[in-house]
Enzyme design. Structure first.
Site, PDB file in Angstrom:
ATOM      1  N   GLY A   1       0.717  -1.057  -0.137  1.00 23.79           N
ATOM      2  CA  GLY A   1      -0.211  -0.088  -0.086  1.00 23.79           C
ATOM      3  C   GLY A   1       0.933   1.441  -0.005  1.00 23.79           C
TER       4      GLY A   1
ATOM      5  N   TYR B   1      -3.666 -19.262  -4.805  1.00 27.98           N
ATOM      6  CA  TYR B   1      -4.496 -17.883  -4.277  1.00 27.98           C
ATOM      7  C   TYR B   1      -5.990 -18.335  -4.177  1.00 27.98           C
ATOM      8  CZ  TYR B   1      -7.023 -13.608  -5.283  1.00 27.98           C
ATOM      9  OH  TYR B   1      -7.777 -12.466  -4.996  1.00 27.98           O
TER      10      TYR B   1
ATOM     11  N   ASN C   1     -12.356  -9.146 -11.968  1.00 23.48           N
ATOM     12  CA  ASN C   1     -11.104  -8.155 -12.070  1.00 23.48           C
ATOM     13  C   ASN C   1     -11.402  -6.964 -11.849  1.00 23.48           C
ATOM     14  OD1 ASN C   1     -10.659 -10.992 -13.581  1.00 23.48           O
ATOM     15  ND2 ASN C   1      -8.762 -10.225 -14.104  1.00 23.48           N
TER      16      ASN C   1
ATOM     17  N   HIS D   1      -0.747  -7.153 -13.608  1.00 22.90           N
ATOM     18  CA  HIS D   1      -2.088  -7.176 -14.039  1.00 22.90           C
ATOM     19  C   HIS D   1      -2.162  -6.519 -15.507  1.00 22.90           C
ATOM     20  CE1 HIS D   1      -3.436  -7.413  -9.724  1.00 22.90           C
ATOM     21  NE2 HIS D   1      -3.986  -8.485 -10.302  1.00 22.90           N
TER      22      HIS D   1
ATOM     23  N   ILE E   1       0.900 -11.300 -24.473  1.00 21.41           N
ATOM     24  CA  ILE E   1      -0.407 -12.024 -24.605  1.00 21.41           C
ATOM     25  C   ILE E   1      -0.138 -13.470 -24.037  1.00 21.41           C
ATOM     26  CG2 ILE E   1      -2.407 -12.749 -25.921  1.00 21.41           C
ATOM     27  CD1 ILE E   1      -2.116 -10.395 -27.703  1.00 21.41           C
TER      28      ILE E   1
ATOM     29  N   ASP F   1      -4.175 -20.022 -14.930  1.00 22.11           N
ATOM     30  CA  ASP F   1      -5.181 -19.092 -15.632  1.00 22.11           C
ATOM     31  C   ASP F   1      -6.303 -19.901 -16.157  1.00 22.11           C
ATOM     32  OD1 ASP F   1      -4.131 -16.438 -15.199  1.00 22.11           O
ATOM     33  OD2 ASP F   1      -2.998 -16.450 -17.018  1.00 22.11           O
TER      34      ASP F   1
HETATM   35  N1  UDP Z   1      -2.344 -11.251 -19.308  1.00 24.23           N
HETATM   36  C1  UDP Z   1      -1.681 -11.022 -20.206  1.00 24.23           C
HETATM   37  N2  UDP Z   1      -0.374 -10.316 -20.159  1.00 24.23           N
HETATM   38  C2  UDP Z   1       0.026  -9.708 -19.146  1.00 24.23           C
HETATM   39  C3  UDP Z   1      -0.691  -9.932 -17.950  1.00 24.23           C
HETATM   40  C4  UDP Z   1      -2.034 -10.669 -17.923  1.00 24.23           C
HETATM   41  O1  UDP Z   1      -2.048 -11.731 -21.155  1.00 24.23           O
HETATM   42  O2  UDP Z   1       0.892  -9.066 -19.153  1.00 24.23           O
HETATM   43  C5  UDP Z   1      -3.541 -12.019 -19.070  1.00 24.23           C
HETATM   44  C6  UDP Z   1      -3.715 -13.126 -18.135  1.00 24.23           C
HETATM   45  O3  UDP Z   1      -3.128 -14.380 -18.606  1.00 24.23           O
HETATM   46  C7  UDP Z   1      -5.113 -13.231 -17.854  1.00 24.23           C
HETATM   47  C8  UDP Z   1      -5.666 -11.842 -18.092  1.00 24.23           C
HETATM   48  O4  UDP Z   1      -4.616 -11.117 -18.879  1.00 24.23           O
HETATM   49  O5  UDP Z   1      -5.790 -14.171 -18.888  1.00 24.23           O
HETATM   50  C9  UDP Z   1      -5.948 -10.991 -16.887  1.00 24.23           C
HETATM   51  O6  UDP Z   1      -4.821 -11.225 -16.088  1.00 24.23           O
HETATM   52  P1  UDP Z   1      -4.646 -10.290 -14.859  1.00 24.23           P
HETATM   53  O7  UDP Z   1      -3.317 -10.535 -14.170  1.00 24.23           O
HETATM   54  O8  UDP Z   1      -4.908  -9.008 -14.949  1.00 24.23           O
HETATM   55  O9  UDP Z   1      -5.820 -10.813 -13.526  1.00 24.23           O
HETATM   56  P2  UDP Z   1      -6.336 -12.061 -12.957  1.00 24.23           P
HETATM   57  O10 UDP Z   1      -7.333 -12.791 -14.086  1.00 24.23           O
HETATM   58  O11 UDP Z   1      -5.110 -13.210 -13.015  1.00 24.23           O
HETATM   59  O12 UDP Z   1      -6.508 -11.902 -11.808  1.00 24.23           O
END
Ligand code: UDP
Length: 329
Positions: free
Chosen positions: A36, A140, A169, A188, A206, A285
């Site tokens: 924080g 998690y 999210n 994120h 990606i 994921d």
């Molecule tokens: N993601 C991605 N590239 C990045 C970060 C995240 O492709 O640099 C993808 C990740 O694999 C997931 C989605 O974006 O499918 C959301 O990921 P994030 O970490 O934001 O949130 P989460 O769903 O894990 O809480």
């Protein structure tokens, strides 16, 4: 009486503190500032405590003698939880246990808990409703599910009532652009995409293009941070009015966006080409997470105001542009 916001200096916590202040509530924050930022909660009393330090945690809660506790202080990176589960069980489960024991010792019986859609794992039907099986596929999600189990046990044994909010999210920033998302390191999707638009990164990676989704990338339900903050306020109201004993609600927009869609919308909002590089899957994921928030709407009276991905990205972009180095800008 005070509402104690644990993890109140973090991303979701600080936006909730801001909302509680607007409503004239008396607020104190308990935070170890490991993630924080004190700058996110100007003028709010801050007690720095590591929740994993059991004695210090219990003493701090007793000292505040709060009317209610909001608990945001957790680690929330799926990938990191896979490689370092020990840290996650300590920070998310043991710390919550200590905090609840502090509440029992202080005679405080109202708790609003940050849970997660990760407790559902890979659900067989979408959108996800609260009654679906809970089979987390990463540590998690498991730590949060175990905490929800604790809450049921603590209600039965000690009368500690709770509202668990299962976030999808969290994204976006306060429309004033005074507070927003600032994680180190950032993992994120939305803040990383915007860091590319700011010129801080060359491209966005990606993670996985072979998922069983229309464009092959993961689908997530992005929800604006102020809509999350409002749900906490409504959760507290339900507890105060005696309408909740061990309640749990999904908080999502009921709409999914793929990684490619998020990048495309960010290109439109920022006017930057945002180069993307395709990589392999990130461990842990699930392909698609979209939540039904019908129960939260019905029982809490929750009405999300920032439904569109564009609004989420626009508020996040305003924050990142004005704070390119986060709170240290
Ligand atoms: N993601 C991605 N590239 C990045 C970060 C995240 O492709 O640099 C993808 C990740 O694999 C997931 C989605 O974006 O499918 C959301 O990921 P994030 O970490 O934001 O949130 P989460 O769903 O894990 O809480």
């Amino acid at each position: 009486m005070t509402i104690l916001v644990v993890g109140g200096a973090g991303y979701i916590g600080s936006h909730t503190v801001r909302r509680l202040q607007e409503l004239g509530e008396e607020v104190a924050v308990l935070d170890d500032l490991s993630e924080g930022h004190a700058e996110a909660i100007p003028g709010v009393p801050l007690v720095q405590v590591d929740l994993k330090d059991r004695e210090a945690c219990i003493a701090a809660v007793k000292d505040q003698a709060p009317e209610a506790v909001f608990h945001f202080a957790a680690s929330c990176y799926v990938g990191e939880s896979v490689t370092d589960p020990s840290a996650y069980y300590l920070q998310n489960f043991v710390a919550t246990l200590n905090l609840l024991d502090g509440m029992v010792a202080a005679g405080c019986e109202q708790f609003v808990f940050s849970s997660t859609c990760a407790i559902y794992g890979e659900p067989e039907t979408l959108p996800i409703t609260e009654d679906l099986p809970k089979n987390p596929i990463n540590p998690y999600g498991r730590t949060k599910l175990f905490c929800e189990g604790l809450l049921a046990d603590y209600e039965r044994a000690y009368g500690l009532r709770s509202v668990s909010l299962r976030y999808f999210n969290a994204a976006g920033a306060h429309p004033s652009a005074e507070i927003g998302e600032d994680h180190h390191p950032e993992t994120h999707l939305i803040p990383l995409v915007l860091e590319v638009a700011l010129g801080k990164r060359e491209n966005i990676k990606i993670f996985g293009t072979d998922y069983p989704t229309p464009d092959g990338t993961c689908i997530r339900d992005y929800i604006h941070i102020l809509d999350l903050a409002e749900a906490h306020v409504l959760g507290l109201r339900a507890l105060r009015e005696g309408r909740a004993r061990v309640a749990a609600y999904n908080l999502g927009n009921e709409t999914g966006h793929s990684v490619r869609e998020v990048i495309e919308e960010a290109r439109r909002v920022t006017g930057h080409p945002i180069p993307a590089v395709e990589e392999g899957r990130r461990p842990g994921d699930p392909p698609k997470l979209v939540g039904s928030s019908a129960l939260a709407r019905e029982e809490l009276g929750w009405k999300p105001k920032f439904g569109s991905l564009a609004e989420i990205l626009e508020t996040a972009w305003a924050w990142h542009k004005s704070h390119p180095d986060g709170y240290g800008s």
